[in-house]
Structures are given as C-alpha cells and as structure tokens.
Motif scaffolding. Structure first.
Motif, PDB file in Angstrom:
ATOM      1  N   LEU A  52       0.818  -1.208   0.000  1.00 45.55           N
ATOM      2  CA  LEU A  52       0.000   0.000   0.000  1.00 45.55           C
ATOM      3  C   LEU A  52       0.857   1.265   0.000  1.00 45.55           C
ATOM      4  O   LEU A  52       0.420   2.304  -0.486  1.00 45.55           O
ATOM      5  CB  LEU A  52      -0.964   0.013   1.194  1.00 45.55           C
ATOM      6  N   ALA A  53       2.060   1.168   0.490  1.00 44.10           N
ATOM      7  CA  ALA A  53       2.971   2.317   0.510  1.00 44.10           C
ATOM      8  C   ALA A  53       3.632   2.537  -0.850  1.00 44.10           C
ATOM      9  O   ALA A  53       4.330   3.523  -1.045  1.00 44.10           O
ATOM     10  CB  ALA A  53       4.041   2.118   1.580  1.00 44.10           C
ATOM     11  N   GLN A  54       3.395   1.622  -1.808  1.00 43.74           N
ATOM     12  CA  GLN A  54       4.091   1.679  -3.100  1.00 43.74           C
ATOM     13  C   GLN A  54       3.108   1.593  -4.262  1.00 43.74           C
ATOM     14  O   GLN A  54       3.072   0.604  -4.989  1.00 43.74           O
ATOM     15  CB  GLN A  54       5.095   0.537  -3.192  1.00 43.74           C
ATOM     16  N   TYR A  55       2.300   2.607  -4.444  1.00 40.89           N
ATOM     17  CA  TYR A  55       1.381   2.690  -5.590  1.00 40.89           C
ATOM     18  C   TYR A  55       0.424   1.503  -5.679  1.00 40.89           C
ATOM     19  O   TYR A  55       0.165   0.991  -6.768  1.00 40.89           O
ATOM     20  CB  TYR A  55       2.155   2.835  -6.908  1.00 40.89           C
ATOM     21  N   THR A  56      -0.105   1.065  -4.555  1.00 41.83           N
ATOM     22  CA  THR A  56      -1.049  -0.047  -4.541  1.00 41.83           C
ATOM     23  C   THR A  56      -2.310   0.360  -3.787  1.00 41.83           C
ATOM     24  O   THR A  56      -2.248   1.056  -2.782  1.00 41.83           O
ATOM     25  CB  THR A  56      -0.425  -1.290  -3.864  1.00 41.83           C
ATOM     26  N   LEU A  57      -3.450  -0.109  -4.306  1.00 47.53           N
ATOM     27  CA  LEU A  57      -4.737   0.022  -3.632  1.00 47.53           C
ATOM     28  C   LEU A  57      -5.298  -1.379  -3.450  1.00 47.53           C
ATOM     29  O   LEU A  57      -4.995  -2.278  -4.232  1.00 47.53           O
ATOM     30  CB  LEU A  57      -5.738   0.811  -4.493  1.00 47.53           C
TER      31      LEU A  57
ATOM     32  N   SER B  58      -1.931  -2.404  -8.465  1.00 46.07           N
ATOM     33  CA  SER B  58      -0.716  -1.611  -8.297  1.00 46.07           C
ATOM     34  C   SER B  58      -0.275  -1.035  -9.628  1.00 46.07           C
ATOM     35  O   SER B  58      -0.617  -1.548 -10.691  1.00 46.07           O
ATOM     36  CB  SER B  58       0.396  -2.454  -7.675  1.00 46.07           C
ATOM     37  N   GLY B  59       0.488   0.034  -9.535  1.00 44.46           N
ATOM     38  CA  GLY B  59       1.033   0.664 -10.731  1.00 44.46           C
ATOM     39  C   GLY B  59       0.726   2.138 -10.759  1.00 44.46           C
ATOM     40  O   GLY B  59      -0.015   2.671  -9.939  1.00 44.46           O
ATOM     41  N   GLN B  60       1.325   2.778 -11.739  1.00 40.63           N
ATOM     42  CA  GLN B  60       1.091   4.207 -11.944  1.00 40.63           C
ATOM     43  C   GLN B  60       1.187   4.491 -13.429  1.00 40.63           C
ATOM     44  O   GLN B  60       1.550   3.617 -14.206  1.00 40.63           O
ATOM     45  CB  GLN B  60       2.087   5.036 -11.140  1.00 40.63           C
ATOM     46  N   GLY B  61       0.829   5.689 -13.822  1.00 43.75           N
ATOM     47  CA  GLY B  61       0.813   6.003 -15.241  1.00 43.75           C
ATOM     48  C   GLY B  61      -0.320   5.264 -15.926  1.00 43.75           C
ATOM     49  O   GLY B  61      -1.426   5.205 -15.412  1.00 43.75           O
ATOM     50  N   GLU B  62      -0.042   4.644 -17.067  1.00 46.87           N
ATOM     51  CA  GLU B  62      -1.085   3.979 -17.845  1.00 46.87           C
ATOM     52  C   GLU B  62      -1.239   2.494 -17.530  1.00 46.87           C
ATOM     53  O   GLU B  62      -2.176   1.864 -17.995  1.00 46.87           O
ATOM     54  CB  GLU B  62      -0.797   4.147 -19.342  1.00 46.87           C
ATOM     55  N   SER B  63      -0.332   1.921 -16.748  1.00 43.17           N
ATOM     56  CA  SER B  63      -0.322   0.470 -16.535  1.00 43.17           C
ATOM     57  C   SER B  63      -0.705   0.109 -15.102  1.00 43.17           C
ATOM     58  O   SER B  63      -0.271   0.746 -14.150  1.00 43.17           O
ATOM     59  CB  SER B  63       1.071  -0.072 -16.843  1.00 43.17           C
TER      60      SER B  63
ATOM     61  N   MET C 105     -12.829   2.107 -12.754  1.00 45.70           N
ATOM     62  CA  MET C 105     -12.337   3.151 -11.847  1.00 45.70           C
ATOM     63  C   MET C 105     -10.905   3.549 -12.195  1.00 45.70           C
ATOM     64  O   MET C 105     -10.554   4.727 -12.142  1.00 45.70           O
ATOM     65  CB  MET C 105     -12.449   2.671 -10.397  1.00 45.70           C
ATOM     66  N   GLU C 106     -10.081   2.573 -12.547  1.00 45.74           N
ATOM     67  CA  GLU C 106      -8.692   2.869 -12.897  1.00 45.74           C
ATOM     68  C   GLU C 106      -8.594   3.559 -14.265  1.00 45.74           C
ATOM     69  O   GLU C 106      -7.741   4.418 -14.465  1.00 45.74           O
ATOM     70  CB  GLU C 106      -7.836   1.605 -12.851  1.00 45.74           C
ATOM     71  N   GLU C 107      -9.463   3.207 -15.196  1.00 42.98           N
ATOM     72  CA  GLU C 107      -9.485   3.902 -16.490  1.00 42.98           C
ATOM     73  C   GLU C 107      -9.846   5.370 -16.312  1.00 42.98           C
ATOM     74  O   GLU C 107      -9.310   6.236 -17.014  1.00 42.98           O
ATOM     75  CB  GLU C 107     -10.464   3.219 -17.453  1.00 42.98           C
ATOM     76  N   ALA C 108     -10.697   5.668 -15.348  1.00 43.02           N
ATOM     77  CA  ALA C 108     -11.051   7.059 -15.054  1.00 43.02           C
ATOM     78  C   ALA C 108      -9.838   7.849 -14.553  1.00 43.02           C
ATOM     79  O   ALA C 108      -9.796   9.070 -14.659  1.00 43.02           O
ATOM     80  CB  ALA C 108     -12.181   7.113 -14.025  1.00 43.02           C
ATOM     81  N   LYS C 109      -8.835   7.138 -14.032  1.00 40.19           N
ATOM     82  CA  LYS C 109      -7.596   7.777 -13.559  1.00 40.19           C
ATOM     83  C   LYS C 109      -6.513   7.775 -14.635  1.00 40.19           C
ATOM     84  O   LYS C 109      -5.397   8.195 -14.388  1.00 40.19           O
ATOM     85  CB  LYS C 109      -7.051   7.035 -12.338  1.00 40.19           C
ATOM     86  N   GLY C 110      -6.821   7.220 -15.821  1.00 42.70           N
ATOM     87  CA  GLY C 110      -5.853   7.233 -16.913  1.00 42.70           C
ATOM     88  C   GLY C 110      -5.213   5.904 -17.260  1.00 42.70           C
ATOM     89  O   GLY C 110      -4.383   5.835 -18.163  1.00 42.70           O
ATOM     90  N   ALA C 111      -5.573   4.841 -16.575  1.00 40.99           N
ATOM     91  CA  ALA C 111      -4.999   3.526 -16.887  1.00 40.99           C
ATOM     92  C   ALA C 111      -5.552   3.016 -18.215  1.00 40.99           C
ATOM     93  O   ALA C 111      -6.740   3.159 -18.499  1.00 40.99           O
ATOM     94  CB  ALA C 111      -5.311   2.531 -15.782  1.00 40.99           C
ATOM     95  N   THR C 112      -4.683   2.420 -19.019  1.00 43.55           N
ATOM     96  CA  THR C 112      -5.107   1.843 -20.300  1.00 43.55           C
ATOM     97  C   THR C 112      -4.638   0.405 -20.460  1.00 43.55           C
ATOM     98  O   THR C 112      -5.135  -0.304 -21.333  1.00 43.55           O
ATOM     99  CB  THR C 112      -4.566   2.665 -21.483  1.00 43.55           C
ATOM    100  N   VAL C 113      -3.683  -0.032 -19.638  1.00 48.59           N
ATOM    101  CA  VAL C 113      -3.115  -1.374 -19.745  1.00 48.59           C
ATOM    102  C   VAL C 113      -3.310  -2.094 -18.414  1.00 48.59           C
ATOM    103  O   VAL C 113      -2.956  -1.557 -17.360  1.00 48.59           O
ATOM    104  CB  VAL C 113      -1.609  -1.311 -20.088  1.00 48.59           C
ATOM    105  N   PHE C 114      -3.878  -3.305 -18.483  1.00 51.43           N
ATOM    106  CA  PHE C 114      -4.093  -4.103 -17.282  1.00 51.43           C
ATOM    107  C   PHE C 114      -3.341  -5.420 -17.414  1.00 51.43           C
ATOM    108  O   PHE C 114      -3.521  -6.147 -18.376  1.00 51.43           O
ATOM    109  CB  PHE C 114      -5.590  -4.362 -17.060  1.00 51.43           C
TER     110      PHE C 114
END
Length: 125
Positions: free
Chosen positions: A44-49, A66-71, A99-108
C-alpha cells in the motif's frame, strides 16, 4: 447479488482490516490472513490500492491493484467461499478497471490465470 466496490489506500479502519484478514484466510496464495495483510501493508505504501467487493456492508471479495501512469497490475483476487461461482470476481475486476481507467490507466496486467480470464472476457487484455 448487487455489490459495491470500494478502494482503500490503508488498513487503518479496524473493521475493514478484520474482514480482509478473515477473507484472505481463505486464499491459498498466503500462509494466512495475517500474512496477507502484512504484505498488503507493505504494498500500500508503493502505488497499490486494495479494492473490495461488499454486499450488505460485508467484504466478500478483494483484489490488489498496483502501478502508476497507464499500466496497472491486478493480483491476489479472493472471493469468500460462500459467494464463489456468482460472478463476484468478474464484477469486481470490471469495476476496478472502470475506476482505474477514469484515472488514466489503459493497460491491465493479470497477476494470475483467474484474473487473466476475467480481463480477457471483459476485453481488457
């Protein structure tokens, strides 16, 4: 069975923590629920929900994202044994993707075969 999906960035809520510990006790990917929560707290301290599927205020499913940016990497999905076979995991994964696409994620990226199947069925691979 209608579920609501919630995202958590910490395990400070004692009731959420307790329910997640009991839920992850049923997961074969961890020694027990306590082991799962220790690892989750580190992540959770490293880009994880952690996203939860809830029915009548009870957590019946969860997945780590987990992740940031588009992935984003989706892993450690678990559904309570009494609710398996009812589409909870797929609905949870679908809502997490939305929910993640609303934040800009495009790759899962799937963390296991079950998540891969859900993402493929949803057209997210």
């Amino acid at each position: 069975m209608p579920i609501t999906v919630h995202a958590y960035t910490s395990l400070e809520n004692a009731e959420v923590r307790s329910q997640l510990e009991r839920l992850y006790d049923t997961s074969p990917e961890f020694g027990d629920g306590q082991d799962a929560l220790q690892q989750l707290e580190q992540h959770l301290a490293q880009y994880t929900l952690v996203y939860t599927a809830e029915f009548n205020t009870k957590i019946i499913g969860a997945i780590w994202c987990s992740g940031q940016g588009e992935s984003r990497r989706l892993e450690y999905v678990v559904v309570h044994p009494a609710n398996r076979g009812r589409g909870v995991a797929e609905r949870l994964i679908s809502e997490v993707c939305r929910m993640e696409e609303a934040k800009g994620a495009t790759v899962f990226e799937p963390g296991c075969g079950a998540i891969h199947r859900c993402l493929a069925h949803l057209g997210k691979l």
